[in-house]
Design a protein around this motif. Structure first.
Motif, short mmCIF file in Angstrom:
data_model
loop_
_atom_site.label_atom_id
_atom_site.label_comp_id
_atom_site.label_asym_id
_atom_site.label_seq_id
_atom_site.Cartn_x
_atom_site.Cartn_y
_atom_site.Cartn_z
N GLY A 313 0.78 -1.22 0.00
CA GLY A 313 0.00 0.00 0.00
C GLY A 313 0.82 1.27 0.00
O GLY A 313 0.25 2.37 -0.04
N LYS A 314 2.16 1.15 0.03
CA LYS A 314 3.02 2.33 0.05
C LYS A 314 3.33 2.78 -1.38
O LYS A 314 3.23 2.01 -2.34
N THR A 315 3.70 4.05 -1.50
CA THR A 315 4.07 4.62 -2.80
C THR A 315 5.56 4.91 -2.83
O THR A 315 6.10 5.56 -1.92
N VAL A 316 6.24 4.42 -3.87
CA VAL A 316 7.68 4.60 -4.03
C VAL A 316 7.95 5.45 -5.27
O VAL A 316 7.42 5.18 -6.35
N ALA A 317 8.76 6.50 -5.12
CA ALA A 317 9.16 7.34 -6.24
C ALA A 317 10.57 6.93 -6.69
O ALA A 317 11.50 6.94 -5.87
N THR A 378 5.36 13.14 -5.38
CA THR A 378 4.13 13.63 -4.75
C THR A 378 3.40 12.49 -4.02
O THR A 378 3.07 11.47 -4.62
N ASP A 379 3.20 12.67 -2.71
CA ASP A 379 2.52 11.71 -1.83
C ASP A 379 3.27 10.38 -1.70
O ASP A 379 2.70 9.38 -1.24
N ALA A 380 4.55 10.35 -2.07
CA ALA A 380 5.33 9.11 -1.94
C ALA A 380 5.82 8.91 -0.51
O ALA A 380 6.07 9.87 0.22
N ASP A 381 5.96 7.65 -0.14
CA ASP A 381 6.46 7.30 1.19
C ASP A 381 7.98 7.18 1.22
O ASP A 381 8.58 7.20 2.29
N VAL A 382 8.59 7.07 0.06
CA VAL A 382 10.05 7.01 -0.05
C VAL A 382 10.43 7.41 -1.47
O VAL A 382 9.71 7.12 -2.43
N ALA A 383 11.56 8.11 -1.62
CA ALA A 383 12.13 8.43 -2.92
C ALA A 383 13.44 7.68 -3.07
O ALA A 383 14.21 7.57 -2.10
N ALA A 401 10.76 17.22 0.14
CA ALA A 401 10.18 16.73 1.40
C ALA A 401 8.74 17.21 1.56
O ALA A 401 7.87 16.48 2.07
N ASP A 402 8.47 18.43 1.12
CA ASP A 402 7.13 19.01 1.28
C ASP A 402 6.07 18.24 0.50
O ASP A 402 4.92 18.14 0.94
N VAL A 403 6.45 17.72 -0.70
CA VAL A 403 5.44 17.05 -1.52
C VAL A 403 5.27 15.58 -1.17
O VAL A 403 4.32 14.93 -1.62
N MET A 404 6.17 15.03 -0.35
CA MET A 404 6.12 13.62 -0.01
C MET A 404 5.25 13.36 1.21
O MET A 404 5.11 14.21 2.09
N ALA A 405 4.71 12.14 1.26
CA ALA A 405 3.95 11.73 2.44
C ALA A 405 4.88 11.53 3.62
O ALA A 405 4.51 11.78 4.77
N ALA A 406 6.10 11.08 3.34
CA ALA A 406 7.11 10.89 4.38
C ALA A 406 8.47 11.20 3.77
O ALA A 406 8.78 10.73 2.67
N PRO A 407 9.31 12.02 4.45
CA PRO A 407 10.61 12.40 3.88
C PRO A 407 11.68 11.32 4.09
O PRO A 407 12.50 11.39 5.00
N VAL A 408 11.66 10.32 3.22
CA VAL A 408 12.64 9.22 3.28
C VAL A 408 13.32 9.15 1.91
O VAL A 408 12.65 9.09 0.88
#
Length: 433
Positions: A313-317, A378-383, A401-408
């Protein structure tokens, strides 16, 4: 001299354009009419920095042309280069030489006088002997010499590599062929690029040996990177420390997600098959292939670990998809294994690559392709930085970091330094540090 280049793919097109830039008259041949039409219109079938300008300049000068008519292109040529694909054969991993031998038969039927046939394609040891046998069968009355002239081009830097080579390897025992090859490469020889003449089989093996050695260096430093993480060392400092030893050198000691592309994967595998057939195993290369394959899958696990061990269910960029920057080549790219591992774990993948997305769409049907890195994040849990394109070296990390769901951030190319990331909101994971 009049040169015919059979195959207008990566090696054939770059080589043909560079030869024409030396002042030779070059005709590039390809069976793909759409490719030839595109080239005539000035559209390149591959992305390689500077290639479009080089081709346009030499077409305008009348030294470079393109055709689907092999017979017409071969007639009267001084040298005919075979630069067709030699992919890994399905099922056994041997190099598929179908295109080489098909081209050889067509060349033999079209030759009108004395000529030199040059294998530019990467081929296993002994291929030149088979090419010579085919030509003797098809055109026994023609004076034809067969030469091995392997290429050593890096994608993304191919034009510079061709014009400023470390060496030019020519495999032949025929004196007339040697003189033809000297004349072809005369501009480089005058610039003191070493012209190394060897036996034909030696030249064929030199290409495979070079790529296997470079693949070994990459795989070696990747395993050292894992050890660095385990013991608290820094792989970049280790690489500098050993790379300054002139016996080792610093090139190809950059830790990352594993090698890919059109050369190293298929060439190491083909070398293993050649060694197997000769009953002379190359155990180091066997280990290199196994370690590299497992490393690509391990990079997917590294991203999942950064997500806390659960990617469902997580989003990866993903930033970068091609196996290296400055190319659109997706062959055996680490991103393929990484995406597969992430999707298998239940993650959604969003990606951006400056040049590789058109090809990647067919290879990664479940991936959402984006307009830039910030769109992907955008809305990613990790880049995840997968390919070290310059566009990813100076990201606005606060904006990211601002556009991500979590700054990882998982940096698989060590583009950023830990000290630099420490000033940002990101939790940071890198390689071997």
């Amino acid at each position: 001299m009049r040169i015919t280049m059979i195959g207008s793919g990566y090696v054939g097109l770059v080589s043909g354009a560079c030869f024409s830039d030396f002042g030779h008259d070059v005709i590039c041949v390809d069976k793909d009419a759409a490719k030839i039409d595109a080239l005539d219109a000035g559209n390149m079938p591959i992305y390689e920095p500077g290639l479009d300008q080089l081709v346009a300049a030499n077409v305008a000068a009348g030294r470079l042309s393109f055709t689907t008519d092999l017979a017409q292109a071969v007639a009267g040529a001084d040298a005919i280069f075979i630069a067709v694909g030699t992919p890994s054969r399905r099922g056994d991993g041997h190099a598929d030489l179908t295109y080489v031998f098909d081209a050889t038969r067509e060349i033999g039927a079209a030759i009108t006088g004395p000529a030199v046939v040059v294998t530019k394609s990467t081929v296993p040891v002994g291929t030149g002997d088979r090419v010579e046998a085919i030509l003797r069968e098809v055109c026994p009355d023609k004076q034809v010499a067969v030469v091995s002239n392997p290429e050593f081009l890096r994608e993304g830097a191919a034009i510079g590599d061709f014009k400023r080579p470390d060496r030019i390897v020519v495999g032949t025992e025929d004196e007339r062929a040697r003189q033809v090859m000297r004349d072809i490469y005369r501009p480089l020889y005058l610039n003191e690029s070493p012209l190394l003449f060897t036996g034909r089989r030696t030249a064929e093996l030199t290409k495979y040996a070079a790529n296997a050695f470079l693949a070994t260096k990459i795989t070696f430093i990747n395993e050292i990177a894992d050890l660095c993480e385990a013991v608290g060392a820094d792989v970049q400092d280790v690489a500098r420390g050993i790379g300054l030893d002139k016996r080792i050198g610093g090139k190809f000691l950059h830790a990352g997600p594993g090698y890919g592309g059109s050369c190293f994967p298929k060439d190491t595998l083909a070398l293993l098959k050649t060694a197997e057939d000769a009953e002379s195993p190359v155990r180091i290369v066997e280990a290199v292939v196994k370690v590299n394959d497992s490393r690509k899958r391990a990079m997917g696990r590294k991203v999942i670990h950064a997500l806390g061990g659960d990617a469902r269910g997580k989003t990866v960029a993903l930033f970068g998809l091609t196996f290296k920057p400055n190319t659109d080549d997706m062959r055996d790219a680490p991103s393929l294994a990484i995406v597969q591992a992430l999707e298998d774990a239940g993650a959604r993948v969003r990606a951006f690559d400056p040049e590789g997305m058109e090809i990647a769409r067919d290879l990664m049907p479940g991936v959402t392709f984006c307009t830039d890195a910030y769109d992907a994040a955008t809305d990613a849990d990790v880049a995840v930085i997968v390919t070290e394109w310059n566009v990813f070296r100076a990201l606005d990390l606060d904006r990211l970091a601002d556009v991500m769901a979590a700054p990882v951030l998982v940096d698989l190319r060590n583009v950023y330094s830990p000290a630099e990331i420490a000033r940002t909101p990101f939790t940071y994971h890198s390689i071997g540090r």
